[in-house]
Write a protein that holds these residues in place. Structure first.
Motif, PDB file in Angstrom:
ATOM      1  N   LYS A  94      -0.651   3.912  -4.896  1.00 12.65           N
ATOM      2  CA  LYS A  94      -1.614   3.896  -3.788  1.00 12.65           C
ATOM      3  C   LYS A  94      -1.154   4.820  -2.666  1.00 12.65           C
ATOM      4  O   LYS A  94      -1.947   5.570  -2.109  1.00 12.65           O
ATOM      5  N   ILE A  95       0.138   4.771  -2.356  1.00  9.89           N
ATOM      6  CA  ILE A  95       0.654   5.620  -1.290  1.00  9.89           C
ATOM      7  C   ILE A  95       0.310   7.078  -1.568  1.00  9.89           C
ATOM      8  O   ILE A  95      -0.020   7.842  -0.676  1.00  9.89           O
ATOM      9  N   PHE A  96       0.367   7.458  -2.828  1.00  8.29           N
ATOM     10  CA  PHE A  96       0.125   8.861  -3.172  1.00  8.29           C
ATOM     11  C   PHE A  96      -1.293   9.093  -3.670  1.00  8.29           C
ATOM     12  O   PHE A  96      -1.591  10.127  -4.262  1.00  8.29           O
ATOM     13  N   ASN A  97      -2.136   8.069  -3.465  1.00 11.83           N
ATOM     14  CA  ASN A  97      -3.540   8.235  -3.805  1.00 11.83           C
ATOM     15  C   ASN A  97      -3.762   8.507  -5.285  1.00 11.83           C
ATOM     16  O   ASN A  97      -4.683   9.227  -5.671  1.00 11.83           O
ATOM     17  N   ASP A 107       1.607  -0.138  -5.766  1.00 12.76           N
ATOM     18  CA  ASP A 107       1.818   0.213  -4.367  1.00 12.76           C
ATOM     19  C   ASP A 107       2.204   1.682  -4.229  1.00 12.76           C
ATOM     20  O   ASP A 107       1.664   2.413  -3.400  1.00 12.76           O
ATOM     21  N   LEU A 108       3.163   2.098  -5.076  1.00 15.69           N
ATOM     22  CA  LEU A 108       3.603   3.499  -5.022  1.00 15.69           C
ATOM     23  C   LEU A 108       2.432   4.434  -5.315  1.00 15.69           C
ATOM     24  O   LEU A 108       2.231   5.429  -4.627  1.00 15.69           O
ATOM     25  N   LYS A 110       9.190   7.955   5.184  1.00 16.16           N
ATOM     26  CA  LYS A 110       8.691   6.663   4.679  1.00 16.16           C
ATOM     27  C   LYS A 110       9.754   5.955   3.836  1.00 16.16           C
ATOM     28  O   LYS A 110       9.975   4.758   3.962  1.00 16.16           O
TER      29      LYS A 110
END
Lengths: 253, 316, 372
Positions: free
Chosen positions: A138-141, A135-136, A201
């Motif tokens: 993904k947030i930062f691509n 998840d982390l 966030k």
């Protein structure tokens, strides 16, 4: 205002050299604060002092009222202060994914024996950590680099991975040490957006040490200026920009 | 009174043993100063110094059988001195070349690698030298032929000072003075000191770092060779494994004095030597070889910078 | 993974049944190969456990032989002084097992009761040896792990030598005379069983979020601390676990060789294990296992080679070309340390990651399998 981090008149000396003297700082919840100063002003020393790498010779440091003096760096991280490094310090032999998972070690509920018996509790926690790490990322691509060795990442991505790794320790306060170093203006712009995004966030306070005035002035609500280990100014960006002492420190006579 | 004599006797024996450690320790400390790594093979250079001296002595005996002299007197002094000097210089030159070659072949290609890689290589070099020597000369001890007649010096009352001990202490002092002159008064000595502070800046100032490092190895190895021969004068049995224990003890001496620090290595060597003879002399001979390790552990835990060393902080 | 586990299980079950028969009668024809196999097992335990310290945690220890010595002497004296009573109680002429098995005369030729008692005595002694070695590991580890890199290497070397000097001065342990261990209980089952356990423990630890801490300590201690990882704790754990298995290997060795001398655990023994870890690739368990097997067999092969006609012929040929009288070349082949020293130097110059360092199943699997 109730301070999250309070640095109370800290001085640090190496042998005869006073690197930082009588440093005061107070950062509130959800505040984005900058710390600037010319080369060798003692910014990184302040960072190392807050994170326990160096112990202050005099003075005290508190996080929500808990005294941090004498604690080891890992204790301080456990209390909720995470950091990045000026010269990137990722775990070079681990993949991107494992770099982030390694940081979950702090809040781990299983120990060595669980790792050996591999029971359902262990498996559940490992799966959970894997999901959170993804998840982390993904947030930062960064999720597309999951299995890439971190040393093979492009420079900017390495910097962002360091931030992700720090966030994985679930901090209340994030310390960023020159995150814009070596970036071009476009990347710096993206970084500014990113830092503001992180602050909102994750609902945390951020202390930003930075060399680049534009970055600091652009996003910080309050700025501390260090020169030769002494705080020469403190206030909102507009005030700092006009402060003659600051101008002098940066431009000389 | 007897107690005092006994103490002085132990002190003297300790100083002569300590001189040997000091000479070897200098090699460790100088190499550490310029390269920041422990040259594990240094003890074996000392061993090979003794073997080189052994070979040269055997050649000299074809012309001058030195064991015909059974005392140092006005008539015998010159031939003994000249022969000993030849053996010593020959072995020192041999080891200087050996030390430079080791650095060239095994260490230089690893200059930018982690320090541990170089340490492992050095362990390999050490084992290689020992076992190849063993292959060529055999594992059994060899008798180093007499260079100077070992006799007690007369006129010192109850104190026994052997001529070999006197030779060790005097030679060590002479070599130290030479080393001091080289390091403090010559250009290459200045370069060595500069290199130990900051290699990059040093090479930017036009110093040929590779040359300085070679020179440092040569200097350290030559001192080790001298130590090897001085030891053989005192206890003339040499073996391919003779470098192991003195090597490690000398390393401890270097750490004790503050590694990278030249006077520190000398002080450390003397302290270790005296401690060992005292422990042995006052009733615990079996613990003699463990002393150095004990000292090392205590030093590293309580004062890792050594007696004369300075603090180095890791940059974060 | 699960198929490999089944195969391993069947293999160990087979060895177990084999062990219960007393094993040695079968082995007597093939004593030499049996000997090599046992040595491979013991070396695998040593190398895999040292790899946890030197490879995965990045702490260079040169004192593994010291911990092996603690295990060997502890287990050996346990067997000498405490086990005979136990064995007699179980398998003596009035022993419990003898009594129970009386109605089954067809089991008699297999010396069943004695075998059970021997195996029991071995496992108890080995656990004891391992625990004492682990204790020694703790005592050595806590103070010395504040040091880094080459300093740690020298201090662990020092501790290894101190342990050896202590044994040399303890009369109860035979001092320089050496110590006999009468109960030669070691068999293939326990040797490979302990090897399997060592491998399982090391891989199990490293393949978890908990165990990733070891790898972070190796990669960057400062960053690891900043991530909330107590690096000292990890180093001590690696040291203690490593020492425990070195101790069990020592016990297996003691009960196999039947005779211990302090010289058998000197610095060169530590070097043997270090060479295995380096050849295999620090931080690659598969590589280290292969290297341990290879380096157990290779000296034997070289020794066999040394006694072929080829060597004197080669010597004659060389001496024909260069007019030097060389010592017998057999000496070169029979001295394993020459081989090891060359291996160390050449590996560091050409392949510091180890011979098997890049093979599948090493680092890559270690770091990503727990998520699958």
């Amino acid at each position: 205002m109730d301070a999250l981090l309070k640095v109370d008149r800290c001085t640090i000396r190496f042998g005869g050299l006073t690197a930082v003297s009588n440093f005061d700082m107070s950062i509130g919840n959800r505040e984005l604060v900058g710390l600037i100063g010319p080369n060798g002003a003692g910014k990184t020393t302040v960072f190392n002092m807050i994170t326990g790498v160096y112990q202050p010779t005099e003075g005290q440091i508190f996080l929500s009222g808990d005294r941090l003096n004498g604690l080891k760096p890992f204790n301080i991280t456990a209390k909720g202060i995470a950091r990045t490094f000026q010269n990137i310090r990722l775990f070079a032999s681990l993949t991107v994914f494992d770099n982030v998972r390694a940081a979950f070690n702090l809040h781990l509920k299983h120990g060595p024996l669980h790792a050996l018996t591999r029971g359902p509790k262990f498996k559940r926690e490992e799966a959970d950590i894997g999901a959170q790490a993804m998840d982390l990322l993904k947030i930062f691509n960064l999720d597309r680099f999951r299995d890439v060795m971190c040393k093979n990442l492009p420079y900017g991505d390495q910097r962002r991975l360091e931030i992700v790794r720090a966030l994985a320790t679930k901090p209340r306060m994030l310390l960023l040490d020159e995150p814009a170093a070596g970036m071009n203006p476009t990347e710096k712009g993206a970084l500014m957006t990113l830092i503001e995004f992180i602050q909102e966030k994750f609902d945390i306070s951020v202390l930003l040490v930075e060399h680049d005035m534009r970055v600091v002035m652009g996003i910080c609500k309050r700025i501390y200026v260090l020169d030769y280990g002494i705080t020469i100014a403190e206030g909102p960006p507009d005030e700092i920009r006009r402060n003659p002492k600051v101008i002098q420190a940066y431009l000389g006579e | 009174m007897a107690q005092v004599i006994l103490f002085l006797q132990q002190l003297l024996n300790g100083l002569s043993l300590g001189s040997i450690y000091a000479l070897i320790a200098l090699g460790y400390t100088m190499v550490y100063g310029v390269l920041r790594f422990i040259n594990f093979a240094h003890g074996d250079v000392y061993m090979l110094g003794a073997y080189a001296g052994f070979a040269i002595t055997n050649v000299i005996y074809r012309f001058v059988p030195l064991d015909q002299y059974n005392a140092i007197s006005r008539h015998t002094f010159v031939p003994i001195f000249v022969c000993t000097a030849i053996v010593m210089l020959g072995a020192m030159i041999f080891c200087a070349i050996l030390g430079m070659s080791i650095e060239r072949i095994a260490y230089r290609p690893l200059r930018d690698r982690p320090r541990l890689t170089v340490l492992i290589t050095a362990i390999g070099v050490s084992l290689f030298l020992q076992n190849m020597t063993q292959f060529f000369v055999g594992a059994q001890p060899q008798a180093f032929k007499q260079l100077i007649p070992v006799r007690a010096i007369e006129g010192l009352g109850d104190l026994t000072v052997l001529s070999s001990q006197a030779a060790i202490i005097i030679s060590t002092i002479v070599l130290m003075v030479f080393l001091r002159l080289i390091v403090m008064k010559t250009k290459i000595g200045l370069a060595m000191r500069a290199l130990s502070v900051n290699p990059t800046a040093c090479s930017l100032m036009g110093v040929n770092n590779g040359l300085v490092i070679s020179f440092t190895f040569a200097l350290g190895s030559a001192l080790a060779a001298a130590a090897g021969i001085l030891v053989a004068m005192d206890s003339p049995s040499i073996t391919p494994l003779m470098g192991n224990l003195p090597g490690i003890k000398a390393f401890v001496a270097a750490v004790l004095g503050g590694i990278g620090n030249i006077p520190g290595a000398v002080v450390g060597g003397l302290v270790i030597g005296v401690l060992e003879t005292m422990v042995e002399g006052y009733g615990f001979p079996q613990l003699r070889d463990a002393i150095a390790f004990g000292v090392l552990i205590i030093i590293l835990l309580y004062k890792p910078t050594g007696l004369l060393g300075r603090v180095e902080r890791e940059k974060v | 993974m699960s198929r490999a586990r089944t195969i391993l299980g069947i293999f160990l079950l087979f060895l177990f049944l084999f062990a219960l028969t007393g094993e040695r009668p079968f082995a007597s024809h093939l004593a030499y190969y049996y000997d090599i196999l046992i040595n491979i097992g013991i070396n695998v335990i040593l190398a895999v456990s040292l790899n946890l310290v030197n490879g995965y945690t990045g702490q260079f220890s040169l004192g593994h032989a010291g911990f092996m010595a603690v295990g060997a002497y502890a287990a050996g004296s346990w067997s000498e002084h405490l086990s005979p009573g136990l064995v007699n109680f179980l398998a003596g002429s009035n022993g419990v097992l003898t009594f129970v098995l009386q109605p089954f005369p067809f089991l008699q030729p297999f010396a069943f009761p004695t075998a059970v008692a021997d195996n029991l005595a071995l496992i108890v002694a080995t656990m004891f040896g391992g625990l004492l070695a682990a204790l020694a590991g703790l005592a050595v580890g806590i103070p010395s792990l504040r040091l880094r890199g080459d300093y740690l290497a020298i201090v662990t070397l020092g501790f290894g030598e101190i342990i050896r000097t202590l044994i040399l001065n303890i009369d109860f342990l035979g001092a320089a005379r050496g110590m006999s261990v009468t109960g030669r209980y070691t068999n293939m089952f326990w040797t490979f069983g302990f090897a399997a356990v060592a491998i399982y423990v090391v891989l199990g630890l490293v393949n978890s979020t908990y165990g990733r801490g070891f790898l972070t300590v190796r990669d960057d201690e400062v960053a690891a601390e900043a991530m909330g990882i107590n690096t000292t704790k990890y180093k001590v754990i690696a040291f203690v676990v490593g020492a425990f298995f070195a101790g069990t290997a020592g016990s297996l060795f003691a009960h196999y060789a039947g005779f211990l001398t302090p010289e058998g655990f000197n610095f060169f023994k530590s070097v043997d294990v270090v060479v295995m870890v380096i050849l295999g690739g620090m931080g690659s368990t598969t590589g280290v296992i292969l290297a341990a097997a290879l380096l157990t067999i290779l000296p034997e092969v070289l020794r066999a080679l040394a006694h072929t006609d080829f060597v004197p012929a080669a010597q004659k040929a060389i001496e024909g070309v260069i007019p030097i009288h060389l010592p017998p070349l057999q000496g070169l082949l029979e001295n394993r340390l020459i081989l090891y020293s060359l291996l160390l130097i050449i590996m560091m110059l050409t392949r510091p990651q180890g011979l098997f360092g890049d093979l599948a199943g090493s680092r890559k699997r270690v770091t990503s399998s727990a998520s699958k």
